[in-house]
Design a protein around this motif. Structure first.
Motif, PDB file in Angstrom:
ATOM      1  N   ARG A  44       0.977  -1.114  -0.253  1.00 47.63           N
ATOM      2  CA  ARG A  44       0.107  -0.041  -0.028  1.00 47.63           C
ATOM      3  C   ARG A  44       1.067   1.412   0.035  1.00 47.63           C
ATOM      4  O   ARG A  44       1.788   1.420   0.767  1.00 47.63           O
ATOM      5  N   GLY A  70     -12.263   1.830   4.733  1.00 48.42           N
ATOM      6  CA  GLY A  70     -11.649   1.733   3.817  1.00 48.42           C
ATOM      7  C   GLY A  70     -12.365   0.821   2.630  1.00 48.42           C
ATOM      8  O   GLY A  70     -12.472  -0.313   3.011  1.00 48.42           O
ATOM      9  N   VAL A 101      -3.378   4.494  -1.741  1.00 44.54           N
ATOM     10  CA  VAL A 101      -4.274   4.765  -0.740  1.00 44.54           C
ATOM     11  C   VAL A 101      -4.292   6.328  -0.731  1.00 44.54           C
ATOM     12  O   VAL A 101      -3.272   6.897  -0.074  1.00 44.54           O
ATOM     13  N   SER A 133      -4.866   0.986   6.868  1.00 45.44           N
ATOM     14  CA  SER A 133      -4.664   0.362   5.345  1.00 45.44           C
ATOM     15  C   SER A 133      -3.279  -0.216   5.445  1.00 45.44           C
ATOM     16  O   SER A 133      -2.870  -1.185   4.671  1.00 45.44           O
ATOM     17  N   ILE A 183      -7.442   1.682  -2.147  1.00 49.17           N
ATOM     18  CA  ILE A 183      -8.250   1.651  -0.814  1.00 49.17           C
ATOM     19  C   ILE A 183      -8.683   2.876  -0.429  1.00 49.17           C
ATOM     20  O   ILE A 183      -8.007   3.809   0.045  1.00 49.17           O
TER      21      ILE A 183
END
Length: 543
Positions: free
Chosen positions: A52, A165, A78, A96, A153
């Motif tokens: 992420r 998310g 993200v 996340s 996300i």
């Protein structure tokens, strides 16, 4: 996404993206090369598939190229709103599990580091990598990315509680953006000789901005990237867009900004003419408007996609009166923002259009709007993973109330926002709030009345109201309330209002980052003012 490289092969010299202050645009080939170079640099830095990458900053060329490069190597974007509080950033970073970070400014980098980031790439560094590249050839990693893989996300605005998310796959995003292009016909340009032009000032931290960005890439639009809506308006005469994508709040602000430049009576005449066109289902841009298109919008604008909230019909009429079609659309984060959209040739007033290709809309027995299609989320991430907005049959439960009319969707309210007075009357607050906000002296408005004998409103002031006589101000705001009340029955009308001492903002926690009212927070913040309305009311005069 592969569309970047496909466009580079098909139309290598066609202008694609342009930074706000740049002297020239990137061609499709230029963009593909920058994405490939940055993807190589990301592999050099050890970014792995599924990792992420949190990005904090305003809309910019660096944001877009990083977005595309991260997705191209199978990592996960993200997005983080620039206006997010420290607590919100902490939640997003922690929930996340982001391990890579990028920020526009030093201040933004500091906010990410306070939330747990160790190293934060600057947008300047990202820009340099996109031009210098790295040692790794990203072709193998790019070829391994599949449509079912997680792409983003996106944390929902969170009008109540912590943001969830929402997982958006490559398939979700492509389905939403490509089918928006299909539904709106030639608006995004396609490969036509006359290229469509737009200015994108929507935040890329919001899925609406992401979907429009990908739609412009798929459609072959020449897109100027603007940090935000306030920066966009003064730039429009130079950009000369053929279409825009905006939130209703921005359309309302532009309408207010235009008033000083209009002759007396011109605004109401435009609204009247525009509504007549829309009721007749005549395309505003091809009709013969009585007045020229507003200069501050440029002289080529024909369509505006409006999403993210409801829009008062009079504002749609205002723009139609100047030859600009406002195309209401509907969606949510969980549908990669796109469910329905109006088309320039069949724009229908009061609706949010027809479902985009590949998407089915149904209405449940209680009036809730249900959605099914390739654009629907694969679920929630992290702390919300045990919940799902999608039922066993694949229907996304939106929480919105609506009706289908000849295939066109009308959104009439939100289940959790419908007010029920003590007399049992159901009231949708949004149309009333939308109309009040149009008054030049109003900053914002919220309608209250849950479990109360009647409906009332809290109103904040526009800065232009400073120093005005109180009696004049009360009279003007009463006019705004009376105008709103003309939309509803007496039982649904606003009987009392209060002027609040300060506005609702993202910073004070009373608006979400996408500018939606945080009703519970506002109700608590101004509990005394609300109680004063009902303590002083005379039940015998309600009628």
């Amino acid at each position: 996404m592969s569309v970047v490289f496909e466009k580079a092969e098909r139309t290598p010299d066609r202008p694609s993206l342009r930074a706000a202050n740049a002297l020239s645009s990137l061609t499709c080939n230029d963009l593909a090369e920058r994405v490939r170079s940055l993807a190589s640099a990301l592999l050099d830095s050890g970014v792995s598939a599924g990792e992420r990458v949190a990005i904090l900053g305003r809309t910019s060329l660096e944001w877009v190229v990083l977005d595309l490069a991260v997705l191209s190597v199978g990592a996960v974007v993200v997005p983080v709103y620039p206006t997010s509080s420290a607590q919100q950033i902490q939640h997003i970073v922690s929930d996340s599990g982001a391990t890579r970070f990028a920020a526009e400014s030093d201040a933004d980098a500091g906010r990410l580091m306070d939330a747990g980031a160790d190293v934060v790439w600057s947008f300047d560094t990202v820009g340099q990598w996109s031009q210098s590249g790295g040692r790794h050839d990203p072709a193998t990693r790019m070829a391994a990315v599949r449509s079912r893989d997680l792409a983003m996300i996106v944390y929902t605005s969170g009008t109540t509680g912590a943001a969830k998310g929402c997982m958006i796959s490559h398939r979700n995003m492509y389905a939403a953006s490509a089918n928006t292009v299909l539904r709106t016909g030639a608006m995004f340009g396609g490969d036509a000789e006359e290229q469509a032009v737009t200015a994108l000032g929507l935040p890329l931290a919001h899925v609406f901005g992401q979907t429009i960005m990908f739609a412009t890439l798929i459609g072959g639009t020449h897109t100027w990237l603007i940090p935000g809506i306030p920066d966009m308006v003064p730039s429009l005469p130079a950009i000369r867009p053929t279409f825009l994508a905006l939130v209703p709040y921005a359309l309302e602000k532009i309408r207010k900004a235009a008033r000083p430049h209009l002759a007396p009576g011109a605004e109401q005449a435009a609204v009247s003419d525009g509504l007549a066109l829309l009721h007749a289902r005549v395309q505003a841009a091809t009709a013969e408007p009585a007045r020229p298109v507003l200069g501050l919008l440029g002289d080529r604008l024909t369509s505006v996609i409006s999403g993210g909230a409801s829009l008062d019909d009079s504002t749609a009429g205002f723009y139609a009166g100047f030859g600009v079609d406002v195309l209401n659309c509907y969606g949510m984060t969980e549908s990669a923002t796109a469910v329905t959209v109006n088309e320039p040739t069949t724009n229908r007033l009061g609706t949010v259009g027809r479902p985009i290709p590949g998407t089915t809309v149904a209405i449940a027995s209680d009036g809730e709007i249900l959605v099914r299609g390739a654009n629907v989320t694969i679920g929630y991430w992290g702390s919300a993973a045990d919940r799902s907005p999608v039922d066993a049959e694949g229907w996304l439960h939106t929480g919105d109330i609506g009706v289908l009319d000849d295939g066109y969707l009308r959104v009439t309210g939100r289940k959790k926002e419908i007010l029920v007075t003590s007399g049992g009357k159901n009231v949708s607050p949004t149309p009333l709030e939308d109309r009040i906000r149009l008054h030049p002296l109003v900053g914002n408005a919220i309608v209250v009345g849950e479990g109360r004998p009647f409906v009332s409103a809290l109103i904040t002031l526009d800065p232009s109201a400073a120093g005005l006589d109180n009696a004049y101000l009360e009279s003007e705001l009463q006019n705004a309330v009376d105008d709103a009340n003309s939309l509803v029955s007496r039982a649904e009308s606003i009987r009392e209002f209060r002027i609040l001492p300060r506005d609702f903002t993202v910073d004070n926690g009373l608006l979400t980052p996408s500018l939606k009212l945080k009703r519970a927070a506002i109700g608590e913040e101004f509990r005394v003012e609300i109680e004063s309305i009902y303590e002083m009311s005379s039940p015998g005069t309600l009628g």
